[in-house]
Design an enzyme around this catalytic site. Structure first.
Site, mmCIF file in Angstrom:
data_model
loop_
_atom_site.group_PDB
_atom_site.id
_atom_site.type_symbol
_atom_site.label_atom_id
_atom_site.label_comp_id
_atom_site.label_asym_id
_atom_site.label_seq_id
_atom_site.Cartn_x
_atom_site.Cartn_y
_atom_site.Cartn_z
ATOM 1 N N GLU A 309 44.915 37.906 34.030
ATOM 2 C CA GLU A 309 43.972 37.910 32.692
ATOM 3 C C GLU A 309 44.714 37.616 31.655
ATOM 4 O O GLU A 309 44.578 38.268 30.444
ATOM 5 C CB GLU A 309 43.366 39.229 32.836
ATOM 6 C CG GLU A 309 44.582 40.503 32.356
ATOM 7 C CD GLU A 309 45.353 41.149 33.685
ATOM 8 O OE1 GLU A 309 45.341 40.575 34.918
ATOM 9 O OE2 GLU A 309 45.961 42.218 33.476
ATOM 10 N N HIS A 333 36.357 39.840 37.059
ATOM 11 C CA HIS A 333 37.339 40.715 36.844
ATOM 12 C C HIS A 333 38.300 40.180 35.735
ATOM 13 O O HIS A 333 38.658 41.021 34.961
ATOM 14 C CB HIS A 333 38.384 40.790 38.325
ATOM 15 C CG HIS A 333 39.273 41.699 38.298
ATOM 16 N ND1 HIS A 333 39.273 42.795 38.728
ATOM 17 C CD2 HIS A 333 40.577 41.566 37.889
ATOM 18 C CE1 HIS A 333 40.319 43.645 38.638
ATOM 19 N NE2 HIS A 333 41.043 42.689 38.269
ATOM 20 N N GLU A 334 38.614 39.181 35.821
ATOM 21 C CA GLU A 334 39.660 38.667 34.601
ATOM 22 C C GLU A 334 38.961 38.707 33.527
ATOM 23 O O GLU A 334 39.730 39.191 32.518
ATOM 24 C CB GLU A 334 40.322 37.345 35.122
ATOM 25 C CG GLU A 334 41.069 37.105 36.363
ATOM 26 C CD GLU A 334 41.971 38.411 36.891
ATOM 27 O OE1 GLU A 334 42.462 38.843 36.004
ATOM 28 O OE2 GLU A 334 41.826 38.500 37.966
ATOM 29 N N GLU A 356 43.271 48.625 35.918
ATOM 30 C CA GLU A 356 42.641 47.918 36.977
ATOM 31 C C GLU A 356 41.356 48.682 37.358
ATOM 32 O O GLU A 356 40.386 48.117 38.015
ATOM 33 C CB GLU A 356 43.605 47.811 38.208
ATOM 34 C CG GLU A 356 44.759 46.709 38.027
ATOM 35 C CD GLU A 356 44.360 45.344 37.528
ATOM 36 O OE1 GLU A 356 43.338 44.913 37.557
ATOM 37 O OE2 GLU A 356 45.199 44.734 36.880
ATOM 38 N N TYR A 419 42.582 49.989 41.888
ATOM 39 C CA TYR A 419 41.516 49.067 41.692
ATOM 40 C C TYR A 419 40.460 50.039 42.019
ATOM 41 O O TYR A 419 39.322 50.401 41.261
ATOM 42 C CB TYR A 419 41.749 47.934 42.380
ATOM 43 C CG TYR A 419 42.655 46.978 41.813
ATOM 44 C CD1 TYR A 419 42.340 45.858 41.117
ATOM 45 C CD2 TYR A 419 43.910 46.929 41.988
ATOM 46 C CE1 TYR A 419 43.262 44.773 40.819
ATOM 47 C CE2 TYR A 419 44.723 46.288 41.653
ATOM 48 C CZ TYR A 419 44.495 44.957 41.281
ATOM 49 O OH TYR A 419 45.343 44.374 40.418
#
Ligand code: BES
Ligand code: ZN
Length: 642
Positions: A309, A333-334, A356, A419
């Site tokens: 990211e 996600h990023e 995360e 995560y």
């Protein structure tokens, strides 16, 4: 002076490492040689302490870095200067201690332009995975130092690619990967997520290449070998990023675009065409995007992660370009890290779940906003399956959200727990208090802690002040502590499921029972997620007939979706299915993404194919990232710390 600082100075001055214990009441000592430190720690890690940095952040805070760097592909070296501006936090006038790894420090000077003075410094030997502290005797009146340095060809945060490892095959390529503690291998700095810096850089490259950074990239900048960047938003060091290659740019939306080699530029822009929509929908729910542009950089396949990211410019593996947008949750996600992680940042690597876990939760929400409910439920169910399979393997202490990583390389204590368990925890809160209230909580949280770091305990204190007050009936402080400080999944936690998967379960079962042949299954409407679920739910052992039936009907060995190929190859290894070995070797030698490599090498080892594992590994090794080499060596040569 704190105990840690005394410790650091003892290490530096004597070459002897004393036991580090951060609880002041319980200081055990053991003396070891500096080359094999064996620190003895207190029972519990101290909140807010970064055990992976030598920096004395209680004395100095580096606030801004100016770099002038030359990228030398023939020597595989970055050389130049870094000017570090810092604030003094006390008047003790201690030395400034920075993190480095495998750097050559040529000089340290004061920054007064007309009369720079040499400043005395000492670079210790490498202590352990943390690298080597650099101690600078800063003069009392100075607020900046100019460090002249070079990186090593073996720098852990750099990968130098030969032209043949790129899509175009004509030019070399360089990229950095700083998270977790690798920025120190290409810039001397306070390499801890608890400190934020702004930066500027001049990067000198071969004329025909383009440099991009986690900063204000300008696609219109002339390709001339000298590129200038500024990064006005303060970032933690692990988000410092640079890549150099034969890169072109294609816009996708008003604020989004792709940098890639021209061979894959169009395919990438088409695959990730929904990035602008993702950005807009995330802003609507969680507040303004604070980083100006959001571009993607598509790396060569040796990139060791799916994505990283880096602010304004996420680094992305090309292995998610499947042709049907089936793997774009990675982009969500990023992008989500622009809020959870880059804006509100984990204070130390123990707090990684705050980056995360929140990001995984947001990813699912973004996928639902953009692609709807079915996709949302399937993404969540796949994540849950990943978590369950990790929980079968991990030791209890690594199943907490706040993982004690003292004395370990943070890269080695890496799993789906921060995560998926983190995301499941947040999902439970959402379920208990309702979406609207939880979204409001997240929006407020991002605003309150914007551009700051936060510890697990800081987050708990924030919960105490907010949701635990407003939702007394729904939430329970003990249960929240159980999620964070106990192993496993708390009893009664939500269990994400998908109807689309339930159908697949009965089809798989019928096939396993011999009630249907693979040819007879109508897969024409299956999505990638259903394929993944179908394969990952197979029992360990299949008969040769079953393997052949699957292969004949579905041609899995030649699947162009890397996630499906990966799941199939794992089955093939477990069942000694030689017809897939050629594809396996291609896969392992052409892709560097650790999420795929580690399980495949581990499966080879576990199924008695150590010779095959080491043969392929040695063949692929020259093309792997240093991190990939290190992590997979541990799997393939468990007895030798290669
Ligand atoms: N920030 C991580 C990658 C990372 C984490 C690098 C810790 C080094 C240390 C990135 O955002 C990430 O999570 N990538 C995943 C994406 C996936 C979960 C969608 C990956 O690379 O697989
Ligand atoms: Zn992430």
């Amino acid at each position: 002076m704190s105990y840690r600082q005394i410790l650091t100075i003892l290490i530096l001055s004597s070459g002897i490492v004393f036991a580090a214990s951060c609880s002041k009441s319980d200081q055990k000592q053991s003396i070891e040689s500096a080359s094999s430190p064996d620190e003895v720690y207190a029972a519990e890690p101290e909140s807010g302490v970064d055990y992976h940095s030598f920096a004395n952040t209680a004395d100095y805070r580096v606030t801004h870095v100016d770099m002038d760097l030359t990228v030398d592909f023939s020597r595989k070296v970055i050389a130049g200067t870094a000017v570090l501006q810092f604030d003094r936090l006390n008047d003790e006038n201690n030395a400034l201690i920075l993190d480095t790894r495998d750097l050559t420090i040529e000089s340290v000077r004061t920054s007064n332009a007309d009369q720079p003075q040499d400043v005395s410094f000492s670079l210790s030997d490498t202590v352990d995975f943390r690298g080597a502290p650099l101690t600078i005797e800063v003069p009392a009146n100075s607020s900046a130092v100019v460090i002249n340095y070079q990186t090593s060809p073996a720098a852990s945060g750099l990968q130098w690619l030969e032209p043949r490892q790129t899509a175009g095959k004509r030019h070399p390529f360089l990229f950095t990967q700083a998270q977790a503690i690798h920025a120190r291998s290409f810039v001397p700095l306070q390499d801890t997520p608890g400190v934020r810096i702004t930066y500027s850089a001049t990067v000198r490259t071969p004329r025909e290449l383009r440099a991009v950074m986690s900063a204000n990239n300008d696609p219109a900048a002339e390709k001339n070998g000298v590129y200038s960047f500024t990064m006005p938003q303060a970032i933690p060091s692990y988000l410092l990023a640079l890549a150099v290659g034969d890169l072109e740019f294609k816009p996708m939306g008003a604020r989004t675009g792709v940098y890639a080699e021209k061979e894959i530029l169009d395919a990438a822009a088409a695959e990730f065409a929904d990035t602008e929509a993702m950005l807009e929908t995330t802003e609507e729910a969680y507040g303004p995007y604070r980083w100006d542009r959001y571009d993607l950089l598509i790396l060569p396949p040796s990139f060791p992660f799916g994505g990283m990211e880096n602010p304004r410019l996420s680094f992305i593996t090309p292995t998610v370009i499947a042709g049907d947008k089936s793997l774009v949750a990675l982009i969500a996600h990023e992008l989500a890290h622009s809020w959870s992680g880059n804006l509100v940042t984990n204070s130390s690597w123990r707090d990684l779940w705050l980056n995360e876990g929140f990001t995984t939760y947001l990813t699912n929400r973004i996928m639902q906003f953009v692609y709807g409910d079915d996709r949302y439920h399937m993404e969540m169910a796949l994540g849950y399956a990943d978590l369950q399979s990790d929980l079968e393997e991990l030791d209890d202490p690594d199943e907490l959200l706040a993982i004690d990583k003292r004395g370990r390389d943070p890269d080695e204590a890496f799993s789906n727990v921060p995560y998926e368990k983190g995301s499941l925890f947040l999902f439970e809160i959402e379920q208990k208090i309702g979406r609207e209230a939880f979204d409001q909580f997240l929006l407020d949280y991002f605003n309150k802690y914007a551009f700051q770091s936060i510890t697990t305990e800081g987050f708990l204190a924030h919960l105490d002040q907010t949701l635990l007050k407003t939702h007394v009936e729904d939430l329970d402080a003990d249960r929240i502590r159980e999620w964070i400080f106990e192993p496993g999944i708390p009893e009664g936690a939500p269990h994400p499921q998908s109807d689309a998967f339930t159908r697949i379960d009965s089809i798989r079962q019928a096939w396993l029972d011999g009630a249907a042949s693979a040819e007879g299954i109508d897969t024409s409407k299956w999505t990638y997620h259903q394929w993944k679920h179908f394969l990952d739910g197979m029992p360990d052992k299949l008969s040769r007939e079953q393997m052949e039936d699957l292969e004949q009907a579905f041609k899995l060995t030649t699947s162009t979706n890397n996630e499906i190929a990966f799941s199939w190859l794992r089955i093939a290894i477990r069942n000694d299915y030689e017809p897939a070995y050629g594809r396996l070797e291609d896969f392992l030698t052409s892709i560097g993404r650790n999420k795929f490599l580690r399980p495949l090498y581990q499966d080879l080892m576990d199924s008695g194919k150590a010779d095959m594992a080491s043969r392929i590994f040695e063949k692929a090794k020259p093309g792997y990232h240093p991190l990939t080499v290190k992590r997979n060596s541990l799997i393939i040569y468990p007895d030798s710390a290669e």
